[in-house]
Design a protein around this motif. Structure first.
Motif, mmCIF file in Angstrom:
data_model
loop_
_atom_site.group_PDB
_atom_site.id
_atom_site.type_symbol
_atom_site.label_atom_id
_atom_site.label_comp_id
_atom_site.label_asym_id
_atom_site.label_seq_id
_atom_site.Cartn_x
_atom_site.Cartn_y
_atom_site.Cartn_z
ATOM 1 N N CYS A 31 0.815 -1.215 0.000
ATOM 2 C CA CYS A 31 0.000 0.000 0.000
ATOM 3 C C CYS A 31 0.849 1.265 0.000
ATOM 4 C CB CYS A 31 -0.945 -0.006 1.196
ATOM 5 S SG CYS A 31 -2.261 -1.215 1.019
ATOM 6 N N ASP A 32 1.965 1.240 0.710
ATOM 7 C CA ASP A 32 2.853 2.407 0.726
ATOM 8 C C ASP A 32 3.500 2.617 -0.640
ATOM 9 O OD1 ASP A 32 2.217 2.846 3.365
ATOM 10 O OD2 ASP A 32 4.062 1.952 4.154
ATOM 11 N N ALA A 33 3.829 1.516 -1.299
ATOM 12 C CA ALA A 33 4.507 1.615 -2.599
ATOM 13 C C ALA A 33 3.559 2.062 -3.709
ATOM 14 C CB ALA A 33 5.140 0.275 -2.961
ATOM 15 N N ILE A 34 2.360 1.529 -3.706
ATOM 16 C CA ILE A 34 1.415 1.808 -4.795
ATOM 17 C C ILE A 34 0.520 2.999 -4.457
ATOM 18 C CG2 ILE A 34 -0.533 0.878 -6.111
ATOM 19 C CD1 ILE A 34 0.832 -1.884 -5.794
ATOM 20 N N GLY A 35 0.179 3.110 -3.195
ATOM 21 C CA GLY A 35 -0.718 4.184 -2.749
ATOM 22 C C GLY A 35 -2.102 3.628 -2.457
ATOM 23 N N ARG A 36 -2.593 3.920 -1.286
ATOM 24 C CA ARG A 36 -3.911 3.403 -0.885
ATOM 25 C C ARG A 36 -5.019 3.928 -1.764
ATOM 26 N NH1 ARG A 36 -3.424 2.412 5.578
ATOM 27 N NH2 ARG A 36 -1.211 1.961 5.480
ATOM 28 N N SER A 37 -4.933 5.190 -2.146
ATOM 29 C CA SER A 37 -5.998 5.761 -2.987
ATOM 30 C C SER A 37 -5.974 5.135 -4.386
ATOM 31 C CB SER A 37 -5.888 7.286 -3.068
ATOM 32 O OG SER A 37 -4.646 7.655 -3.607
ATOM 33 N N THR A 38 -4.786 4.835 -4.909
ATOM 34 C CA THR A 38 -4.679 4.173 -6.215
ATOM 35 C C THR A 38 -5.286 2.782 -6.142
ATOM 36 O OG1 THR A 38 -2.671 5.400 -6.764
ATOM 37 C CG2 THR A 38 -3.060 3.367 -7.990
ATOM 38 N N ILE A 39 -4.977 2.048 -5.085
ATOM 39 C CA ILE A 39 -5.533 0.705 -4.913
ATOM 40 C C ILE A 39 -7.052 0.796 -4.766
ATOM 41 C CG2 ILE A 39 -5.638 -1.280 -3.355
ATOM 42 C CD1 ILE A 39 -2.627 -0.794 -2.783
ATOM 43 N N ALA A 40 -7.521 1.712 -3.938
ATOM 44 C CA ALA A 40 -8.964 1.863 -3.709
ATOM 45 C C ALA A 40 -9.700 2.194 -5.014
ATOM 46 C CB ALA A 40 -9.222 2.940 -2.658
ATOM 47 N N ARG A 41 -9.165 3.135 -5.767
ATOM 48 C CA ARG A 41 -9.792 3.498 -7.051
ATOM 49 C C ARG A 41 -9.841 2.308 -7.990
ATOM 50 N NH1 ARG A 41 -6.783 8.073 -6.896
ATOM 51 N NH2 ARG A 41 -5.291 7.212 -8.365
ATOM 52 N N SER A 42 -8.759 1.557 -8.061
ATOM 53 C CA SER A 42 -8.678 0.413 -8.968
ATOM 54 C C SER A 42 -9.666 -0.680 -8.590
ATOM 55 C CB SER A 42 -7.267 -0.172 -8.964
ATOM 56 O OG SER A 42 -6.345 0.789 -9.410
ATOM 57 N N LEU A 43 -9.927 -0.815 -7.294
ATOM 58 C CA LEU A 43 -10.840 -1.851 -6.812
ATOM 59 C C LEU A 43 -12.286 -1.373 -6.725
ATOM 60 C CD1 LEU A 43 -8.602 -3.182 -3.917
ATOM 61 C CD2 LEU A 43 -9.282 -4.473 -5.954
ATOM 62 N N GLY A 44 -12.482 -0.065 -6.771
ATOM 63 C CA GLY A 44 -13.831 0.476 -6.617
ATOM 64 C C GLY A 44 -14.301 0.410 -5.166
ATOM 65 N N VAL A 45 -13.358 0.561 -4.229
ATOM 66 C CA VAL A 45 -13.701 0.561 -2.806
ATOM 67 C C VAL A 45 -13.203 1.867 -2.191
ATOM 68 C CG1 VAL A 45 -13.590 -1.958 -2.657
ATOM 69 C CG2 VAL A 45 -11.557 -0.611 -2.093
#
Length: 112
Positions: A31-45
């Motif tokens: 999450c630190d490397a990719i970014g939590r907001s990037t992960i959240a957006r990609s997953l739709g959560v």
């Protein structure tokens, strides 16, 4: 139909270069490397769902394909142990319990 989005991943992977083994990578590192907001957006959560996964130390198994793709794009490994897959031990216990139950039921039927 393209199921993956092209996402510009920030260059936050410098601190991972010190890691000598994939076993050192945690959900927090991903999450630190990719970014939590990037992960959240990609997953739709929501970002809180991603933060909750970090607190739990496991991502939901259904997130694997998306997070794996994001890690691949970031050039970092994505160990499957970071996800809540049913493990071989749990599956083995299920099968063993089912076998014992069916064996006991067949003995009860034979005795009757």
């Amino acid at each position: 139909m393209n199921l993956f989005w092209i996402i510009d991943i920030p260059e936050k992977l410098d601190y991972l270069s010190d890691m000598t083994q994939v076993s050192d990578i945690t959900t927090a590192h991903v999450c630190d490397a990719i970014g939590r907001s990037t992960i959240a957006r990609s997953l739709g959560v929501k970002v809180t769902a991603v933060s909750n996964a970090v607190t739990d130390g496991k991502f939901p198994a259904r997130w694997f394909l998306v997070i794996n793709k994001l890690c691949e794009g970031a050039g970092m490994p994505c160990p499957d142990r970071l996800f809540s897959f049913v493990g071989a031990d749990a599956v083995g216990r299920q099968i063993s319990n089912q076998s014992e139950t069916s064996h006991e039921q067949s003995q009860d039927t034979d005795a009757a």
